[in-house]
Design a protein around this motif. Structure first.
Motif, PDB file in Angstrom:
ATOM      1  N   ILE A 139       2.290   7.074  -1.347  1.00  0.00           N
ATOM      2  CA  ILE A 139       2.937   8.102  -2.169  1.00  0.00           C
ATOM      3  C   ILE A 139       1.956   9.209  -2.548  1.00  0.00           C
ATOM      4  O   ILE A 139       2.272  10.402  -2.446  1.00  0.00           O
ATOM      5  N   ILE A 140       0.758   8.863  -2.982  1.00  0.00           N
ATOM      6  CA  ILE A 140      -0.186   9.898  -3.409  1.00  0.00           C
ATOM      7  C   ILE A 140      -0.669  10.695  -2.206  1.00  0.00           C
ATOM      8  O   ILE A 140      -0.920  11.907  -2.294  1.00  0.00           O
ATOM      9  N   GLY A 141      -0.796  10.036  -1.056  1.00  0.00           N
ATOM     10  CA  GLY A 141      -1.158  10.766   0.162  1.00  0.00           C
ATOM     11  C   GLY A 141      -0.084  11.760   0.554  1.00  0.00           C
ATOM     12  O   GLY A 141      -0.375  12.878   0.997  1.00  0.00           O
TER      13      GLY A 141
ATOM     14  N   VAL B 291      -4.778  17.110  -7.093  1.00  0.00           N
ATOM     15  CA  VAL B 291      -3.533  16.346  -6.996  1.00  0.00           C
ATOM     16  C   VAL B 291      -3.509  15.406  -8.194  1.00  0.00           C
ATOM     17  O   VAL B 291      -4.454  14.632  -8.401  1.00  0.00           O
ATOM     18  N   THR B 292      -2.454  15.469  -8.991  1.00  0.00           N
ATOM     19  CA  THR B 292      -2.369  14.643 -10.191  1.00  0.00           C
ATOM     20  C   THR B 292      -1.158  13.729 -10.109  1.00  0.00           C
ATOM     21  O   THR B 292      -0.014  14.188 -10.166  1.00  0.00           O
ATOM     22  N   ALA B 293      -1.418  12.448  -9.939  1.00  0.00           N
ATOM     23  CA  ALA B 293      -0.359  11.437  -9.907  1.00  0.00           C
ATOM     24  C   ALA B 293       0.749  11.848  -8.937  1.00  0.00           C
ATOM     25  O   ALA B 293       0.482  12.408  -7.874  1.00  0.00           O
ATOM     26  N   ASN B 294       1.979  11.548  -9.292  1.00  0.00           N
ATOM     27  CA  ASN B 294       3.112  11.865  -8.424  1.00  0.00           C
ATOM     28  C   ASN B 294       4.380  11.878  -9.259  1.00  0.00           C
ATOM     29  O   ASN B 294       4.409  11.369 -10.387  1.00  0.00           O
ATOM     30  N   THR B 295       5.422  12.447  -8.706  1.00  0.00           N
ATOM     31  CA  THR B 295       6.739  12.370  -9.322  1.00  0.00           C
ATOM     32  C   THR B 295       7.537  11.267  -8.642  1.00  0.00           C
ATOM     33  O   THR B 295       7.197  10.815  -7.545  1.00  0.00           O
TER      34      THR B 295
ATOM     35  N   PRO C 296       0.801  -1.233   0.000  1.00  0.00           N
ATOM     36  CA  PRO C 296       0.000   0.000   0.000  1.00  0.00           C
ATOM     37  C   PRO C 296       0.831   1.279   0.000  1.00  0.00           C
ATOM     38  O   PRO C 296       0.329   2.342  -0.394  1.00  0.00           O
ATOM     39  N   LEU C 297       2.084   1.200   0.406  1.00  0.00           N
ATOM     40  CA  LEU C 297       2.921   2.397   0.416  1.00  0.00           C
ATOM     41  C   LEU C 297       3.140   2.932  -0.995  1.00  0.00           C
ATOM     42  O   LEU C 297       3.372   4.129  -1.185  1.00  0.00           O
TER      43      LEU C 297
END
Length: 332
Positions: free
Chosen positions: A154-156, A280-284, A148-149
């Motif tokens: 990550i998105i959280g 919030v859009t995805a992540n880097t 789940p991480l």
């Protein structure tokens, strides 16, 4: 290999997932082949299965919170040797050349691709992923707790950055599923006061157990004005509720990839006094590395419910119905 595919997107009650047999994929240039140990079940998978997130290819294998081991490397791989324990997350690739990538905002890259959407994901025995987008993982943690991480965590974490919570500030969290329960723990560890607003009585109990200062119903008012808030529930009707709970200058970040329609906002009540509404859009990849480093420094309690691989359809159905707290994880 055994795999689950989105055969016919539609309501989860119509059983859009179908179990099938697929050939083990071959890693291309710069890719690694990963043997799956566990894959967490994300609400994005549910949106894909139900068609809220339009499929980009027929028969996609969902899943983007994958823990496994490198089984082989394709041409030009140099970093991850066979046997290395790794995590495969949502962001699969970016162009590296556009103005967004050049300024460090690769999550906004128009050419970005995603695991379990543009390419087959972790609801299978194996998957391939570009080596540069794969995260090395520790050997000493259970796969069920690590999975789940890789998205929920990550998105959280990105949502926490986007809501501009000041040091020692008051954070409201709306919805308390897989991502929210991990984000709350990071915020609390960093000194924030966290108030949780969610419809689930079980989730409210979990929130208090994890250190939340209060836990109320989704439409309730928190006990004090909020400096920042994050909306994790895919419920647009909670946007004005959360904005109204913000103090002057507060920011609401909406963390989901899908949101139901937002009702009309009243400018003075919801936005005036410099309240801010952000998506919030995805992540880097920097977000991924940053969160995994924090999770190593402040190991979270990861609330999981394990499902056998052959029960992926049941796990999504239980997620849709809210039958568990925390995160569902497919384990092999």
């Amino acid at each position: 290999m055994d795999a689950w595919v989105v055969a016919r997107p539609g309501p989860i009650t119509s059983r859009p997932l179908e179990r099938t047999r697929l050939p083990v994929p071959a890693p291309g240039p710069g890719e690694v082949l990963v043997k799956v140990e566990a894959c967490a079940v994300c609400r994005t998978d549910l949106h894909l299965a139900e068609g809220d997130l339009p499929p980009r290819r027929p028969g996609t294998v969902p899943g983007h919170e994958v823990v496994g081991r490198v089984a082989a490397g394709g041409p030009d791989t140099v970093r991850l040797a066979p046997g290395t324990r790794v995590g495969v997350a949502w962001l699969r690739s970016t162009c590296g050349r556009c103005r967004y990538c050049r300024r460090g905002a690769e999550n906004l890259c128009p050419a970005s691709t995603y695991t379990g959407w543009d390419a087959d994901g972790g609801y299978a025995g194996y998957l391939t992923a570009p080596e540069d987008y794969v995260y090395p993982l520790p050997e000493d943690a259970p796969a069920e707790k690590l999975a789940p991480l890789l998205c929920a965590g990550i998105i959280g974490y990105r949502a926490l950055l986007r809501c501009d919570l000041p040091a020692g500030g008051r954070l409201g969290i709306y919805g308390f599923g897989a991502s929210a329960h991990l984000t709350a723990q990071i915020a609390i560890a960093q000194g924030a006061t966290v108030h949780v607003l969610t419809r689930s009585a079980g989730a409210r109990e979990l929130a208090v157990t994890l250190g939340a200062a209060s836990a109320g119903g989704a439409a309730d008012s928190p006990p004090e004005p909020l400096d920042a808030a994050i909306l994790f529930a895919p419920a647009g009707e909670l946007v004005p509720v959360a904005l109204a709970a913000l103090d002057r200058g507060g920011t609401l970040a909406v963390a989901g990839i899908h949101l139901s329609d937002i009702p009309a906002l009243d400018y003075r009540r919801h936005l005036f006094q410099e309240r801010t509404l952000r998506s919030v859009t995805a992540n880097t990849r920097a977000d991924g590395r940053g969160y995994l480093e924090l999770a190593a420094a402040y190991p979270p309690h990861v609330a999981t419910v394990a499902y056998p691989f052959d029960a992926a359809d049941r796990a999504l159905d239980d997620l849709a119905a809210g039958r568990f707290e925390g995160a569902a994880v497919l384990v092999r």
